[in-house]
Each structure stands twice: as structure tokens, then as C-alpha cells.
Scaffold this motif. Structure first.
Motif, mmCIF file in Angstrom:
data_model
loop_
_atom_site.group_PDB
_atom_site.id
_atom_site.type_symbol
_atom_site.label_atom_id
_atom_site.label_comp_id
_atom_site.label_asym_id
_atom_site.label_seq_id
_atom_site.Cartn_x
_atom_site.Cartn_y
_atom_site.Cartn_z
ATOM 1 N N ARG A 1 -28.719 33.115 28.674
ATOM 2 C CA ARG A 1 -29.869 32.186 28.464
ATOM 3 C C ARG A 1 -30.954 32.800 29.454
ATOM 4 N NH1 ARG A 1 -25.753 28.290 27.964
ATOM 5 N NH2 ARG A 1 -25.766 27.861 30.392
ATOM 6 N N ARG B 1 -31.502 35.877 30.242
ATOM 7 C CA ARG B 1 -32.353 36.870 29.886
ATOM 8 C C ARG B 1 -33.219 36.500 28.625
ATOM 9 N NH1 ARG B 1 -29.152 40.512 25.500
ATOM 10 N NH2 ARG B 1 -29.724 38.602 24.372
ATOM 11 N N ASP B 2 -32.969 35.346 28.069
ATOM 12 C CA ASP B 2 -33.902 34.701 27.016
ATOM 13 C C ASP B 2 -35.054 34.218 27.875
ATOM 14 O OD1 ASP B 2 -32.434 35.693 25.077
ATOM 15 O OD2 ASP B 2 -31.560 33.574 24.568
ATOM 16 N N GLU B 3 -34.665 33.641 28.952
ATOM 17 C CA GLU B 3 -35.914 32.973 29.914
ATOM 18 C C GLU B 3 -36.815 33.992 30.387
ATOM 19 O OE1 GLU B 3 -36.631 29.719 33.186
ATOM 20 O OE2 GLU B 3 -34.833 29.891 32.492
#
Length: 65
Positions: free
Chosen positions: A47, A49-51
Motif C-alpha cells: 500500500r 509503494r502504491d501511495e
């Protein structure tokens, strides 16, 4: 958010991401690793990394071709 705030947020997220790496490695090295906790930490890491990717995309200007 302005560019400076985004950059600060990205840096904080990267620090947390590295901390999670260390926590996961420490749990995995224990004699009886808690697989559920490791899985939760890995999901949190994904999460983050995605943000980070989302925020980095905001720093790149849109180029209309």
C-alpha cells in the motif's frame, strides 16, 4: 498539496517502507515467525509503494501530445 508537501510525504512514506523491510526481516529471522503478522506487514508495504507511486505521478507534469 504543493510540490514541497508532496516531496515531504514521499520521503516519510519511503522511511516507513524501509522500516517495514527491517521489521519483516526481523520477524522472518525469528525462531517461530508469525506468518500472519509478516503478511500484514507485506500488505502495508505494498500500500505504501502504491501511495508513493501515486504521489510521484503528481509531481510529473502532464504533457499533452
Amino acid at each position: 498539496m504543493d510540490e514541497a508537501e508532496i516531496r515531504r510525504r514521499i520521503e516519510l512514506l519511503r522511511v516507513e517502507h524501509r522500516d517495514l523491510d527491517d521489521a519483516i526481516a526481523a520477524l522472518a529471522a525469528s525462531p517461530a515467525p508469525d506468518q500472519l503478522q509478516i503478511a500484514r506487514l507485506k500488505r502495508r508495504k505494498l500500500r505504501l509503494r502504491d501511495e508513493i507511486a501515486l504521489l510521484e505521478d503528481q509531481l510529473i507534469p502532464d504533457i499533452i501530445a
